[in-house]
Design a protein around this motif. Structure first.
Motif, PDB file in Angstrom:
ATOM      1  N   TYR A 120       0.831  -1.198   0.000  1.00 48.46           N
ATOM      2  CA  TYR A 120       0.000   0.000   0.000  1.00 48.46           C
ATOM      3  C   TYR A 120       0.869   1.253   0.000  1.00 48.46           C
ATOM      4  O   TYR A 120       0.532   2.254  -0.634  1.00 48.46           O
ATOM      5  CB  TYR A 120      -0.906   0.024   1.233  1.00 48.46           C
ATOM      6  N   LEU A 121       1.974   1.193   0.738  1.00 51.13           N
ATOM      7  CA  LEU A 121       2.893   2.310   0.819  1.00 51.13           C
ATOM      8  C   LEU A 121       4.223   1.935   0.187  1.00 51.13           C
ATOM      9  O   LEU A 121       4.640   0.776   0.218  1.00 51.13           O
ATOM     10  CB  LEU A 121       3.141   2.714   2.277  1.00 51.13           C
ATOM     11  N   HIS A 134      -7.865   5.840  -4.058  1.00 51.05           N
ATOM     12  CA  HIS A 134      -9.106   5.197  -3.613  1.00 51.05           C
ATOM     13  C   HIS A 134      -8.874   4.400  -2.335  1.00 51.05           C
ATOM     14  O   HIS A 134      -9.639   4.508  -1.363  1.00 51.05           O
ATOM     15  CB  HIS A 134      -9.646   4.276  -4.710  1.00 51.05           C
ATOM     16  N   LEU A 135      -7.816   3.578  -2.323  1.00 48.81           N
ATOM     17  CA  LEU A 135      -7.542   2.759  -1.147  1.00 48.81           C
ATOM     18  C   LEU A 135      -7.188   3.621   0.063  1.00 48.81           C
ATOM     19  O   LEU A 135      -7.593   3.315   1.192  1.00 48.81           O
ATOM     20  CB  LEU A 135      -6.398   1.788  -1.440  1.00 48.81           C
ATOM     21  N   LEU A 136      -6.463   4.707  -0.163  1.00 50.59           N
ATOM     22  CA  LEU A 136      -6.112   5.611   0.933  1.00 50.59           C
ATOM     23  C   LEU A 136      -7.362   6.218   1.559  1.00 50.59           C
ATOM     24  O   LEU A 136      -7.528   6.224   2.785  1.00 50.59           O
ATOM     25  CB  LEU A 136      -5.196   6.716   0.423  1.00 50.59           C
ATOM     26  N   GLU A 137      -8.269   6.720   0.707  1.00 47.87           N
ATOM     27  CA  GLU A 137      -9.473   7.377   1.217  1.00 47.87           C
ATOM     28  C   GLU A 137     -10.392   6.385   1.929  1.00 47.87           C
ATOM     29  O   GLU A 137     -10.962   6.693   2.990  1.00 47.87           O
ATOM     30  CB  GLU A 137     -10.206   8.063   0.060  1.00 47.87           C
ATOM     31  N   VAL A 138     -10.542   5.189   1.360  1.00 48.50           N
ATOM     32  CA  VAL A 138     -11.409   4.188   1.984  1.00 48.50           C
ATOM     33  C   VAL A 138     -10.818   3.705   3.305  1.00 48.50           C
ATOM     34  O   VAL A 138     -11.535   3.551   4.306  1.00 48.50           O
ATOM     35  CB  VAL A 138     -11.644   3.000   1.020  1.00 48.50           C
ATOM     36  N   SER A 139      -9.509   3.465   3.335  1.00 47.57           N
ATOM     37  CA  SER A 139      -8.863   3.018   4.571  1.00 47.57           C
ATOM     38  C   SER A 139      -9.018   4.063   5.673  1.00 47.57           C
ATOM     39  O   SER A 139      -9.324   3.726   6.826  1.00 47.57           O
ATOM     40  CB  SER A 139      -7.377   2.747   4.315  1.00 47.57           C
ATOM     41  N   ALA A 140      -8.816   5.340   5.318  1.00 51.56           N
ATOM     42  CA  ALA A 140      -8.967   6.418   6.298  1.00 51.56           C
ATOM     43  C   ALA A 140     -10.406   6.498   6.801  1.00 51.56           C
ATOM     44  O   ALA A 140     -10.655   6.726   7.992  1.00 51.56           O
ATOM     45  CB  ALA A 140      -8.529   7.744   5.699  1.00 51.56           C
ATOM     46  N   ALA A 141     -11.374   6.305   5.896  1.00 55.29           N
ATOM     47  CA  ALA A 141     -12.789   6.356   6.286  1.00 55.29           C
ATOM     48  C   ALA A 141     -13.124   5.220   7.249  1.00 55.29           C
ATOM     49  O   ALA A 141     -13.872   5.409   8.221  1.00 55.29           O
ATOM     50  CB  ALA A 141     -13.675   6.283   5.048  1.00 55.29           C
ATOM     51  N   LEU A 142     -12.589   4.027   7.009  1.00 51.44           N
ATOM     52  CA  LEU A 142     -12.830   2.892   7.908  1.00 51.44           C
ATOM     53  C   LEU A 142     -12.245   3.153   9.294  1.00 51.44           C
ATOM     54  O   LEU A 142     -12.866   2.829  10.314  1.00 51.44           O
ATOM     55  CB  LEU A 142     -12.236   1.617   7.310  1.00 51.44           C
ATOM     56  N   VAL A 143     -11.056   3.755   9.333  1.00 53.57           N
ATOM     57  CA  VAL A 143     -10.439   4.075  10.631  1.00 53.57           C
ATOM     58  C   VAL A 143     -11.263   5.136  11.355  1.00 53.57           C
ATOM     59  O   VAL A 143     -11.489   5.040  12.567  1.00 53.57           O
ATOM     60  CB  VAL A 143      -8.983   4.540  10.424  1.00 53.57           C
ATOM     61  N   ARG A 144     -11.743   6.146  10.619  1.00 54.95           N
ATOM     62  CA  ARG A 144     -12.583   7.179  11.249  1.00 54.95           C
ATOM     63  C   ARG A 144     -13.882   6.579  11.780  1.00 54.95           C
ATOM     64  O   ARG A 144     -14.456   7.084  12.748  1.00 54.95           O
ATOM     65  CB  ARG A 144     -12.896   8.290  10.246  1.00 54.95           C
ATOM     66  N   ALA A 145     -14.342   5.497  11.159  1.00 49.23           N
ATOM     67  CA  ALA A 145     -15.574   4.838  11.608  1.00 49.23           C
ATOM     68  C   ALA A 145     -15.351   3.981  12.853  1.00 49.23           C
ATOM     69  O   ALA A 145     -16.308   3.422  13.395  1.00 49.23           O
ATOM     70  CB  ALA A 145     -16.143   3.982  10.487  1.00 49.23           C
ATOM     71  N   LEU A 153      -5.771  -3.245   7.524  1.00 45.53           N
ATOM     72  CA  LEU A 153      -4.654  -3.776   6.739  1.00 45.53           C
ATOM     73  C   LEU A 153      -4.733  -5.294   6.602  1.00 45.53           C
ATOM     74  O   LEU A 153      -4.453  -5.839   5.533  1.00 45.53           O
ATOM     75  CB  LEU A 153      -3.330  -3.376   7.396  1.00 45.53           C
ATOM     76  N   GLU A 154      -5.130  -5.984   7.671  1.00 51.38           N
ATOM     77  CA  GLU A 154      -5.257  -7.436   7.591  1.00 51.38           C
ATOM     78  C   GLU A 154      -6.376  -7.833   6.631  1.00 51.38           C
ATOM     79  O   GLU A 154      -6.248  -8.798   5.867  1.00 51.38           O
ATOM     80  CB  GLU A 154      -5.520  -8.015   8.982  1.00 51.38           C
ATOM     81  N   THR A 155      -7.480  -7.067   6.654  1.00 52.13           N
ATOM     82  CA  THR A 155      -8.562  -7.326   5.708  1.00 52.13           C
ATOM     83  C   THR A 155      -8.075  -7.090   4.277  1.00 52.13           C
ATOM     84  O   THR A 155      -8.394  -7.862   3.363  1.00 52.13           O
ATOM     85  CB  THR A 155      -9.768  -6.426   6.014  1.00 52.13           C
ATOM     86  N   GLY A 156      -7.294  -6.022   4.092  1.00 47.98           N
ATOM     87  CA  GLY A 156      -6.734  -5.761   2.768  1.00 47.98           C
ATOM     88  C   GLY A 156      -5.858  -6.896   2.280  1.00 47.98           C
ATOM     89  O   GLY A 156      -5.892  -7.252   1.096  1.00 47.98           O
TER      90      GLY A 156
END
Length: 218
Positions: A120-121, A134-145, A153-156
């Protein structure tokens, strides 16, 4: 630009003693030496400003040192993306403090190492590059949730295995029937099939259970 230690400290807004301390802790790369004179450059200045920004965000020096170690041992952009290879995803260039802002409190050495290992990085000089906006924005949104970044990351990682299998299915389809559907046309069609099937699968699993029908009175 190159700086003597005093000039570097002044540009960074810190003391010469602090610069020496960071060097001793391994937070700052060794300078270029010309005789007895040590010369620092803009990369050293960028690192000092990054350390200051991370300290302001609550990171400890030990944590920053661990982050730097994981960062410097990470894979570079060419290795992760493949130079010249086509992609529909847009990479995003980030400073370490910008990454910390996206995932407040979740950018630990363990998570950074996992993101680098997953691909990812990637590193590009003194900067970080996320392979997909896309992955950055979705990952950040999941963390904010409220979902921990480690779980995201494990799900990814697990999703990666399934998407590789799906890609193999459609790549084989394209090879077996190249005359019917050129690969360039197959790509958006394959994406649409996967999106629709995933949506239907989520419907089946997330749909609330139906209330049992009340028994008829006799």
């Amino acid at each position: 630009m190159e700086y003597r230690m005093e000039e570097l400290a002044r540009e960074a807004g810190i003391t010469v003693r602090t610069v020496r301390f960071y060097r001793e802790r391994g937070l700052l790369r060794p300078p270029r030496r010309e005789g007895r004179v040590a010369w620092y450059d803009d990369r050293h200045l960028a690192r000092l400003r990054t350390i200051a920004a991370l300290l302001e965000r609550g990171h400890t020096l030990n944590g920053i040192a661990d982050l730097a170690t994981a960062f410097e041992s990470g894979r570079d952009v060419g290795e992760v993306l493949g130079l010249g290879e086509p992609t529909e995803e847009t990479p995003v260039r980030l400073t370490p403090e910008e990454l910390a802002d996206h995932f407040a409190g979740e950018v630990t050495p363990e998570n950074l190492a996992a993101a680098l290992d997953l691909g990812y990085l990637a590193t590009d000089g003194e900067a970080l590059v996320h392979i997909s906006r896309h992955l950055l924005e979705v990952s950040a949104a999941l963390v904010r949730a409220g979902i921990p970044l480690a779980a995201v990351l494990e799900t990814g990682r697990r999703v990666r295995a399934h998407t590789e299998a799906l890609a193999e299915l459609f790549a084989t389809l394209a090879q077996d029937h190249a005359a019917a559907t050129p690969p360039a046309e197959l790509r958006p069609l394959a994406r649409s099939v996967v999106t629709a099937e995933l949506s239907l699968a989520l419907d089946r699993r997330l749909r609330p259970p139906r209330d049992p029908k009340p028994a008829r009175k006799t």
